[in-house]
Design a protein around this motif. Structure first.
Motif, PDB file in Angstrom:
ATOM      1  N   ASP A   1      -4.594   7.784   6.512  1.00  0.00           N
ATOM      2  CA  ASP A   1      -5.346   9.029   6.337  1.00  0.00           C
ATOM      3  C   ASP A   1      -4.610  10.009   5.425  1.00  0.00           C
ATOM      4  O   ASP A   1      -5.238  10.825   4.748  1.00  0.00           O
ATOM      5  N   SER A   2      -3.291   9.944   5.395  1.00  0.00           N
ATOM      6  CA  SER A   2      -2.509  10.898   4.607  1.00  0.00           C
ATOM      7  C   SER A   2      -1.993  10.291   3.292  1.00  0.00           C
ATOM      8  O   SER A   2      -1.063  10.812   2.696  1.00  0.00           O
ATOM      9  N   PHE A   3      -2.611   9.205   2.828  1.00  0.00           N
ATOM     10  CA  PHE A   3      -2.183   8.552   1.587  1.00  0.00           C
ATOM     11  C   PHE A   3      -2.451   9.463   0.392  1.00  0.00           C
ATOM     12  O   PHE A   3      -3.522  10.044   0.258  1.00  0.00           O
ATOM     13  N   GLU A   4      -1.438   9.598  -0.462  1.00  0.00           N
ATOM     14  CA  GLU A   4      -1.582  10.373  -1.694  1.00  0.00           C
ATOM     15  C   GLU A   4      -0.939   9.563  -2.822  1.00  0.00           C
ATOM     16  O   GLU A   4       0.252   9.246  -2.759  1.00  0.00           O
ATOM     17  N   GLN A   5      -1.739   9.220  -3.819  1.00  0.00           N
ATOM     18  CA  GLN A   5      -1.286   8.366  -4.921  1.00  0.00           C
ATOM     19  C   GLN A   5      -0.133   9.020  -5.679  1.00  0.00           C
ATOM     20  O   GLN A   5      -0.180  10.200  -6.007  1.00  0.00           O
ATOM     21  N   ASP A   6       0.919   8.251  -5.967  1.00  0.00           N
ATOM     22  CA  ASP A   6       2.073   8.729  -6.737  1.00  0.00           C
ATOM     23  C   ASP A   6       1.762   8.571  -8.221  1.00  0.00           C
ATOM     24  O   ASP A   6       1.824   7.483  -8.780  1.00  0.00           O
ATOM     25  N   LYS A   7       1.411   9.683  -8.866  1.00  0.00           N
ATOM     26  CA  LYS A   7       1.016   9.661 -10.278  1.00  0.00           C
ATOM     27  C   LYS A   7       2.194   9.307 -11.187  1.00  0.00           C
ATOM     28  O   LYS A   7       2.028   8.641 -12.201  1.00  0.00           O
ATOM     29  N   GLU A   8       3.400   9.736 -10.853  1.00  0.00           N
ATOM     30  CA  GLU A   8       4.581   9.433 -11.654  1.00  0.00           C
ATOM     31  C   GLU A   8       4.856   7.928 -11.661  1.00  0.00           C
ATOM     32  O   GLU A   8       5.189   7.360 -12.686  1.00  0.00           O
ATOM     33  N   LEU A   9       4.689   7.305 -10.520  1.00  0.00           N
ATOM     34  CA  LEU A   9       4.878   5.858 -10.408  1.00  0.00           C
ATOM     35  C   LEU A   9       3.841   5.125 -11.254  1.00  0.00           C
ATOM     36  O   LEU A   9       4.148   4.145 -11.922  1.00  0.00           O
TER      37      LEU A   9
ATOM     38  N   TYR B   1       0.844  -1.198   0.000  1.00  0.00           N
ATOM     39  CA  TYR B   1       0.000   0.000   0.000  1.00  0.00           C
ATOM     40  C   TYR B   1       0.880   1.251   0.000  1.00  0.00           C
ATOM     41  O   TYR B   1       0.663   2.181  -0.760  1.00  0.00           O
ATOM     42  N   CYS B   2       1.904   1.261   0.847  1.00  0.00           N
ATOM     43  CA  CYS B   2       2.766   2.434   0.998  1.00  0.00           C
ATOM     44  C   CYS B   2       3.672   2.667  -0.213  1.00  0.00           C
ATOM     45  O   CYS B   2       4.105   3.793  -0.455  1.00  0.00           O
ATOM     46  N   ARG B   3       3.973   1.623  -0.957  1.00  0.00           N
ATOM     47  CA  ARG B   3       4.828   1.782  -2.137  1.00  0.00           C
ATOM     48  C   ARG B   3       4.212   2.706  -3.179  1.00  0.00           C
ATOM     49  O   ARG B   3       4.926   3.265  -3.999  1.00  0.00           O
ATOM     50  N   ASN B   4       2.904   2.881  -3.155  1.00  0.00           N
ATOM     51  CA  ASN B   4       2.212   3.726  -4.127  1.00  0.00           C
ATOM     52  C   ASN B   4       1.963   5.137  -3.635  1.00  0.00           C
ATOM     53  O   ASN B   4       1.283   5.910  -4.289  1.00  0.00           O
ATOM     54  N   CYS B   5       2.502   5.478  -2.473  1.00  0.00           N
ATOM     55  CA  CYS B   5       2.265   6.796  -1.871  1.00  0.00           C
ATOM     56  C   CYS B   5       3.445   7.718  -2.155  1.00  0.00           C
ATOM     57  O   CYS B   5       4.603   7.290  -2.178  1.00  0.00           O
ATOM     58  N   VAL B   6       3.149   9.014  -2.346  1.00  0.00           N
ATOM     59  CA  VAL B   6       4.219   9.989  -2.571  1.00  0.00           C
ATOM     60  C   VAL B   6       5.041  10.219  -1.299  1.00  0.00           C
ATOM     61  O   VAL B   6       6.162  10.710  -1.368  1.00  0.00           O
ATOM     62  N   SER B   7       4.508   9.871  -0.155  1.00  0.00           N
ATOM     63  CA  SER B   7       5.206  10.092   1.117  1.00  0.00           C
ATOM     64  C   SER B   7       6.068   8.909   1.540  1.00  0.00           C
ATOM     65  O   SER B   7       6.515   8.857   2.674  1.00  0.00           O
TER      66      SER B   7
END
Length: 169
Positions: free
Chosen positions: A41-49, A10-16
């Motif tokens: 709660d602070s998950f933000e999808q990494d669009k570049e990935l 799950y975290c591998r896809n987050c910008v953080s």
């Protein structure tokens, strides 16, 4: 409760996301290992990935069945396109050989590629398409060699090309 593998995926896809030696995948915001249960709660999808990710099978059209491919085959069209490529390749072989004064070794490969590509216009999957394409490639190579010999003779004897061609028995 999610397992550590599911949380990491799950975290591998987050910008953080961040990687720290000795700890592994950590959150940039907290600097600690992820501690959430199901979703962050602070998950933000990494669009570049997402843009760099390899295509998924659903991104491709559904493949055709063998019956559908056989229904689309067009042997006469494939042969016509391959014969045109055969003639063009033979003429090109003759012209290049006469103008350069050399027989270039990659010409048969180029002619085979050109005739094979033209044969594919018939959308054939049966072996007859390959057999006819190979035979036409061979004919094209022989014809190209013949045309280059006629060109050499016409240059050596200072005769017209078609005059020499007409005198061949």
């Amino acid at each position: 409760m999610a397992t550590s593998e599911e949380i990491e995926k799950y975290c591998r896809n987050c910008v953080s996301r961040d990687f720290v030696n000795g700890k592994g995948l950590v959150c940039k915001r907290t600097g600690e290992l992820p501690t959430f249960e199901e979703e962050c709660d602070s998950f933000e999808q990494d669009k570049e990935l997402e843009r760099l990710a390899p295509p998924k099978p659903e991104d491709f059209p559904v493949s055709m069945t063998e019956e559908e491919m056989l229904a689309e085959e067009n042997l006469p069209k494939g042969i016509l396109c391959a014969v045109v490529a055969c003639i063009v390749g033979a003429v090109a072989w003759g012209l290049i050989s006469v103008f350069t004064g050399r027989q270039i070794g990659f010409m048969p490969i180029a002619i085979g590629f050109m005739v094979g590509f033209a044969m594919r216009q018939g959308k054939g999957i049966r072996p007859i398409f390959g057999i006819i394409g190979a035979a036409l490639s061979l004919v094209s190579c022989i014809l190209g060699d013949f045309l280059s010999i006629i060109g050499y003779i016409s240059q050596d004897y200072e005769m017209g090309y078609f005059q020499v061609l007409a005198g061949v028995d």
